[in-house]
Design a protein around this motif. Structure first.
Motif, PDB file in Angstrom:
ATOM      1  N   VAL A 135       0.785  -1.259  -0.002  1.00 51.78           N
ATOM      2  CA  VAL A 135      -0.170   0.154   0.096  1.00 51.78           C
ATOM      3  C   VAL A 135       0.629   1.225  -0.066  1.00 51.78           C
ATOM      4  N   ARG A 136       1.972   1.276   0.779  1.00 49.52           N
ATOM      5  CA  ARG A 136       2.781   2.493   0.841  1.00 49.52           C
ATOM      6  C   ARG A 136       3.487   2.634  -0.650  1.00 49.52           C
ATOM      7  N   TRP A 137       3.815   1.581  -1.149  1.00 49.36           N
ATOM      8  CA  TRP A 137       4.342   1.956  -2.702  1.00 49.36           C
ATOM      9  C   TRP A 137       3.514   2.363  -3.581  1.00 49.36           C
ATOM     10  N   LEU A 138       2.158   1.936  -3.463  1.00 52.93           N
ATOM     11  CA  LEU A 138       0.990   2.559  -4.371  1.00 52.93           C
ATOM     12  C   LEU A 138       0.904   4.011  -3.991  1.00 52.93           C
ATOM     13  N   LEU A 139       0.583   4.331  -2.666  1.00 52.62           N
ATOM     14  CA  LEU A 139       0.541   5.786  -2.236  1.00 52.62           C
ATOM     15  C   LEU A 139       1.651   6.708  -2.783  1.00 52.62           C
ATOM     16  N   SER A 140       3.056   6.088  -2.925  1.00 49.15           N
ATOM     17  CA  SER A 140       3.980   6.911  -3.032  1.00 49.15           C
ATOM     18  C   SER A 140       4.434   6.866  -4.600  1.00 49.15           C
ATOM     19  N   HIS A 141       3.475   6.089  -5.372  1.00 55.06           N
ATOM     20  CA  HIS A 141       3.978   6.074  -6.863  1.00 55.06           C
ATOM     21  C   HIS A 141       5.146   5.139  -7.112  1.00 55.06           C
ATOM     22  N   ARG A 142       5.296   4.219  -6.378  1.00 53.09           N
ATOM     23  CA  ARG A 142       6.454   3.477  -6.333  1.00 53.09           C
ATOM     24  C   ARG A 142       6.294   1.989  -6.661  1.00 53.09           C
ATOM     25  N   ALA A 143       5.001   1.659  -7.178  1.00 48.99           N
ATOM     26  CA  ALA A 143       4.560   0.334  -7.371  1.00 48.99           C
ATOM     27  C   ALA A 143       5.127  -0.259  -8.695  1.00 48.99           C
ATOM     28  N   GLY A 144       5.308   0.825  -9.808  1.00 54.35           N
ATOM     29  CA  GLY A 144       5.874   0.283 -11.161  1.00 54.35           C
ATOM     30  C   GLY A 144       4.967  -0.143 -12.018  1.00 54.35           C
ATOM     31  N   VAL A 145       3.760   0.127 -11.746  1.00 55.59           N
ATOM     32  CA  VAL A 145       2.475  -0.040 -12.676  1.00 55.59           C
ATOM     33  C   VAL A 145       1.826   0.871 -13.065  1.00 55.59           C
ATOM     34  N   PRO A 146       2.188   2.042 -13.795  1.00 58.03           N
ATOM     35  CA  PRO A 146       1.473   2.955 -13.959  1.00 58.03           C
ATOM     36  C   PRO A 146       0.591   3.043 -15.636  1.00 58.03           C
ATOM     37  N   ALA A 147       0.905   2.017 -16.004  1.00 62.49           N
ATOM     38  CA  ALA A 147      -0.008   1.915 -17.243  1.00 62.49           C
ATOM     39  C   ALA A 147      -0.427   0.200 -17.701  1.00 62.49           C
ATOM     40  N   LEU A 148      -1.452   0.309 -18.356  1.00 60.44           N
ATOM     41  CA  LEU A 148      -1.874  -1.093 -18.565  1.00 60.44           C
ATOM     42  C   LEU A 148      -1.624  -1.178 -20.125  1.00 60.44           C
ATOM     43  N   ASP A 149      -1.409  -2.752 -20.439  1.00 60.46           N
ATOM     44  CA  ASP A 149      -1.115  -2.915 -21.689  1.00 60.46           C
ATOM     45  C   ASP A 149      -2.351  -3.066 -22.544  1.00 60.46           C
ATOM     46  N   LYS A 150      -3.404  -3.109 -21.574  1.00 54.88           N
ATOM     47  CA  LYS A 150      -4.700  -3.298 -22.258  1.00 54.88           C
ATOM     48  C   LYS A 150      -5.766  -2.034 -21.554  1.00 54.88           C
ATOM     49  N   PRO A 151      -5.579  -0.712 -22.227  1.00 54.91           N
ATOM     50  CA  PRO A 151      -6.275   0.350 -21.537  1.00 54.91           C
ATOM     51  C   PRO A 151      -7.772  -0.083 -21.572  1.00 54.91           C
ATOM     52  N   ILE A 152      -8.731   0.822 -20.740  1.00 53.14           N
ATOM     53  CA  ILE A 152     -10.050   0.545 -20.427  1.00 53.14           C
ATOM     54  C   ILE A 152     -10.627   2.191 -20.636  1.00 53.14           C
ATOM     55  N   SER A 153     -11.704   2.046 -21.120  1.00 56.17           N
ATOM     56  CA  SER A 153     -12.408   3.392 -21.428  1.00 56.17           C
ATOM     57  C   SER A 153     -13.227   3.788 -20.537  1.00 56.17           C
ATOM     58  N   SER A 154     -13.678   5.171 -20.469  1.00 51.27           N
ATOM     59  CA  SER A 154     -14.633   5.771 -19.533  1.00 51.27           C
ATOM     60  C   SER A 154     -15.910   5.140 -19.964  1.00 51.27           C
ATOM     61  N   ARG A 155     -16.235   4.786 -20.897  1.00 47.81           N
ATOM     62  CA  ARG A 155     -17.501   4.192 -21.573  1.00 47.81           C
ATOM     63  C   ARG A 155     -17.292   2.810 -20.908  1.00 47.81           C
ATOM     64  N   GLY A 156     -16.422   2.016 -20.869  1.00 46.96           N
ATOM     65  CA  GLY A 156     -16.395   0.650 -20.488  1.00 46.96           C
ATOM     66  C   GLY A 156     -16.682   0.768 -18.901  1.00 46.96           C
ATOM     67  N   LEU A 157     -16.092   1.637 -18.277  1.00 42.07           N
ATOM     68  CA  LEU A 157     -16.295   1.630 -16.794  1.00 42.07           C
ATOM     69  C   LEU A 157     -17.820   1.998 -16.535  1.00 42.07           C
ATOM     70  N   ILE A 158     -18.430   2.832 -17.350  1.00 42.86           N
ATOM     71  CA  ILE A 158     -19.802   3.015 -16.933  1.00 42.86           C
ATOM     72  C   ILE A 158     -20.730   1.861 -17.505  1.00 42.86           C
ATOM     73  N   ALA A 159     -20.332   1.206 -18.232  1.00 41.21           N
ATOM     74  CA  ALA A 159     -20.892  -0.083 -18.540  1.00 41.21           C
ATOM     75  C   ALA A 159     -20.742  -1.141 -17.759  1.00 41.21           C
TER      76      ALA A 159
END
Length: 384
Positions: free
Chosen positions: A104-128
């Motif tokens: 949790v500490r690494w996530l809060l401090s932006h140290r997790a190393g996972v800033p992007a997804l190879d398979k993006p998601i859309s706002s319309r997808g989240l709504i759906a």
């Protein structure tokens, strides 16, 4: 309301709103636990010409991460979460691809190393009803977790949301609602209900033109090269949540989803109250224990940001001053800015809380907007 010693702040605010860059905005400042500035002006909705008033709320985009930090810290304070427990202890699938040690500490401090997804998601997808959970679990880190830092525009908040859901049974927005919005009667939302849409000040677009015209200082040079190059980590991170201009931050359906990285909606007065209640007692309430807050605002990450390609500083969920996004010598501040132009922060050394919420998209991606910085400087100039 306005204490006379802050008259220069109000004059500058009037020049900015309506006559300057911002069509409508609100500014609220707490000093020593009481409001000393609470003003608003301009147009909330440029299409209907509805004026900004004391009940207006607006999307705060990346400043949502300050709300996320508060929700997570409340659960840490309760003992529901631990900062240094690996995510994989409650979410076994997340350990894939070498992510088993991410905390949790690494996530809060932006140290997790996972800033992007190879398979993006859309706002319309989240709504759906689409979920990024499987993609997050399967994603390989961009760097070895814990060894460097880089701003996570969306993914860090999504991972934290899933952790919070698994350990508490609630979303980030539900935690905020139970502990702040409903309990304290404050307009801070991650998951805007139907009743809030009529009070919303829609943001003014387009964002891409603003980003193309961003500051020309040398500190932004590498960012400016990478932001529109599709294969860079920066561009991939920014496009992990793809949004069209029509359904972006003004779509009530998107705001209702409770996406925890940038769908927050708030009033300036509520944001200032929230930050004031982090550093002292306000109206009989102090949200976070002082020792936990000290840990949260301690520098966890500093230096060259692997995503933003400039110097940034972070505590636990809060952005800290230092680097071109938040320049200045007042190093005791903590808070978060957003692409909307919103900025909210507290400064325990000066017993100060500040929140500026406009409806014009900023030229900064997640930083302290120039108008907000100018107003904050005037606030400091009026302090005893």
């Amino acid at each position: 309301m306005l204490e006379p010693r802050f008259s220069a702040v109000a004059e500058a605010f009037s020049r900015v709103v309506g006559k300057g860059d911002d069509r409508g905005a609100a500014l609220c400042v707490y000093h020593r636990g009481v409001p000393v500035v609470d003003i608003w002006a301009g147009t909330a909705d440029v299409k209907t010409r509805r004026p900004w008033n004391e009940n207006t709320i607006a999307p705060v985009t990346g400043a949502t991460k300050g709300l996320l930090a508060v929700a997570v810290l409340l659960l840490v304070q309760d003992g529901t979460l631990s900062l240094d427990t690996p995510v994989a202890e409650c979410w076994q699938e997340f350990a894939a691809e070498g992510k088993q040690d991410i905390t949790v500490r690494w996530l809060l401090s932006h140290r997790a190393g996972v800033p992007a997804l190879d398979k993006p998601i859309s706002s319309r997808g989240l709504i759906a009803g689409d979920s990024p959970i499987e993609a997050l679990a399967a994603q390989a880190p961009a760097w070895r977790p814990g060894t460097a830092h880089g701003y996570h525009p969306n993914t860090g908040a999504w991972i934290l949301q899933e952790v919070v859901r698994r350990v508490s049974g609630h979303t980030i927005g539900e935690v905020l609602s139970r502990r702040v919005a409903a309990a304290m009667g404050k307009d801070v939302f991650v998951g805007l209900g139907e009743g809030g849409a009529g009070r919303l000040a829609p943001l003014i677009f387009p964002i891409m033109e603003l980003m193309r015209a961003r500051p020309k200082e040398p500190e932004f040079a590498e960012f400016s090269k990478a932001v529109f190059a599709s294969r860079t980590l920066l561009a991939r991170s920014l496009n992990t949540l793809s949004m069209s201009r029509t359904d972006q931050f003004n779509d009530p359906a998107f705001l209702a989803v409770g996406e925890p990285s940038m769908s927050g909606v708030a009033s300036a007065s509520a944001l200032a109250w929230l930050y004031a209640s982090l550093i002292g007692e306000v109206d009989g309430h102090r949200l976070i224990d002082p020792r936990l807050l000290d840990a949260a605002v301690h520098e966890e990450s500093q230096g060259c940001d692997q995503v933003m390609l400039m110097n940034t500083r972070f505590g636990l969920g809060f952005m800290l001053p230092g680097g071109p996004l938040w320049p200045g010598d007042t190093r005791t501040q903590f808070g978060h800015g957003g692409t909307s132009g919103a900025l909210a922060f507290a400064d325990p050394a000066h017993d100060l809380a500040f929140a500026y919420v406009p409806n014009r998209m900023s030229g900064y991606i997640e930083g302290a907007d120039a108008n907000a910085r100018r107003l904050a400087a005037l606030v400091y100039g009026a302090l005893p």
